[in-house]
Design a protein around this motif. Structure first.
Motif, PDB file in Angstrom:
ATOM      1  N   GLN A   1       0.817  -1.210   0.000  1.00 22.29           N
ATOM      2  CA  GLN A   1       0.000   0.000   0.000  1.00 22.29           C
ATOM      3  C   GLN A   1       0.852   1.261   0.000  1.00 22.29           C
ATOM      4  O   GLN A   1       0.369   2.349  -0.338  1.00 22.29           O
ATOM      5  N   ARG A   2       2.117   1.150   0.377  1.00 23.85           N
ATOM      6  CA  ARG A   2       3.001   2.314   0.355  1.00 23.85           C
ATOM      7  C   ARG A   2       3.314   2.762  -1.070  1.00 23.85           C
ATOM      8  O   ARG A   2       3.814   3.870  -1.280  1.00 23.85           O
ATOM      9  N   LEU A   3       3.022   1.901  -2.043  1.00 20.48           N
ATOM     10  CA  LEU A   3       3.218   2.273  -3.441  1.00 20.48           C
ATOM     11  C   LEU A   3       2.008   3.000  -4.020  1.00 20.48           C
ATOM     12  O   LEU A   3       2.090   3.554  -5.119  1.00 20.48           O
ATOM     13  N   ALA A   4       0.894   2.986  -3.310  1.00 20.59           N
ATOM     14  CA  ALA A   4      -0.346   3.552  -3.839  1.00 20.59           C
ATOM     15  C   ALA A   4      -0.303   5.072  -3.827  1.00 20.59           C
ATOM     16  O   ALA A   4       0.436   5.700  -3.063  1.00 20.59           O
ATOM     17  N   GLU A   5      -1.108   5.669  -4.693  1.00 13.11           N
ATOM     18  CA  GLU A   5      -1.315   7.103  -4.678  1.00 13.11           C
ATOM     19  C   GLU A   5      -2.090   7.487  -3.418  1.00 13.11           C
ATOM     20  O   GLU A   5      -2.762   6.634  -2.823  1.00 13.11           O
ATOM     21  N   PRO A   6      -2.024   8.754  -2.983  1.00  7.84           N
ATOM     22  CA  PRO A   6      -2.767   9.159  -1.778  1.00  7.84           C
ATOM     23  C   PRO A   6      -4.246   8.797  -1.881  1.00  7.84           C
ATOM     24  O   PRO A   6      -4.914   9.144  -2.858  1.00  7.84           O
TER      25      PRO A   6
END
Length: 289
Positions: free
Chosen positions: A112-117
């Motif tokens: 999830q740290r790769l996801a956009e805000p």
């Protein structure tokens, strides 16, 4: 250009050794600046929000060059701006966190740290591959391209434009949000296009260019600013599919997110080395002539 290359190498090296440096940044000042402009709206608000800090950054960089030890101060300032712009997390460290996670739940959480805000990354090979490609663009290659072209002001402009255009928690009116997204997409367009061609050069030309051509056939004339760079994710995934086909091509290879991540990481590392090599050749060419 030599100073820019040195600053980029230092910043990337620091993030590799101390990935927590990417998290020192805070958006409090920028968010406060956005709130100060509540009495404006639409395109004017977006331009004012982005141009003022960019111009201040440009003036500060020029001012540092006029004082004693100006070259060193300019280098230090460029590194600090890059550390800010390459955040909010170190790209490589986030990939490592997924690969080293001990179980499926931890891997999904790390992804999830790769996801956009405000976004989510599904735990599947294709979704993870797309997330890695977009994260590579917006947290590394987009920053570096605008830094090499416009200096620290370019890197700051790119980062603030991405924050303004993609963070839905910012207090923006509908018109401003639309124009902010246009600016973010426009600043993505050039690095995304160059990154596609880089992946083709360092990977599988036919597959990458075929994916790019399919996007180009269906792209609207205004897609360079109205749409996100989905063609980059498609091209990167096509490059990885060829690598799987060249091997055993087992079905589990096509559906294994960790295998997709490993191959995608290798592809973007080769692309980074290609970009840095080109800049180094430009610097050497300038010294020779």
């Amino acid at each position: 250009m030599a100073l820019s290359l040195l600053a980029a190498l230092i910043a990337l090296g620091l993030l590799h050794l101390l990935p927590q440096l990417a998290q020192w940044r805070g958006d409090g000042v920028f968010r406060g600046w956005v709130r100060q402009l509540d009495d404006t709206a639409g395109r004017g608000r977006v331009l004012l929000t982005l141009i003022v800090p960019t111009v201040l950054c440009l003036l500060l960089a020029e001012l540092l060059g006029q004082v004693p030890l100006g070259g060193f101060l300019q280098l230090a300032f460029a590194v600090l701006v890059l550390l800010y712009a390459l955040g909010p997390h170190a790209f490589e460290a986030d990939l490592e966190a997924i690969l080293r996670a001990p179980d499926a739940v931890s891997r999904h959480t790390a992804a999830q740290r790769l996801a956009e805000p405000g976004g989510q990354v599904a735990w599947s090979a294709h979704a993870l591959g797309e997330a890695v490609a977009i994260a590579a663009l917006r947290r590394r290659f987009g920053v570096l391209l605008w830094f090499f072209l416009l200096g620290p002001a370019g890197a700051l402009l790119y980062r603030l434009a991405q924050t303004l255009g993609r963070d839905d928690t910012l207090a923006l009116d509908a018109g401003s949000r639309t124009h902010a997204r246009f600016v973010a997409n426009a600043l993505d367009w050039l690095p995304a296009q160059l990154l596609v061609f880089t992946l083709a050069l360092v990977g599988h030309w036919d597959a990458v260019m075929a994916a790019w051509q399919r996007w180009r056939l269906h792209a609207a004339p205004t897609s360079w600013y109205t749409d996100g760079p989905d063609f980059l994710a498609a091209a990167a995934c096509a490059d990885i599919d060829v690598e799987i086909d060249a091997g055993d091509g087992y079905a589990e290879e096509r559906t294994d997110p960790l295998l997709e991540l490993t191959r995608m990481r290798s592809a973007f590392l080769r692309a980074l080395l290609a970009w840095l090599s080109i800049v180094a050749l430009i610097v050497l060419g300038g010294w020779v002539t």
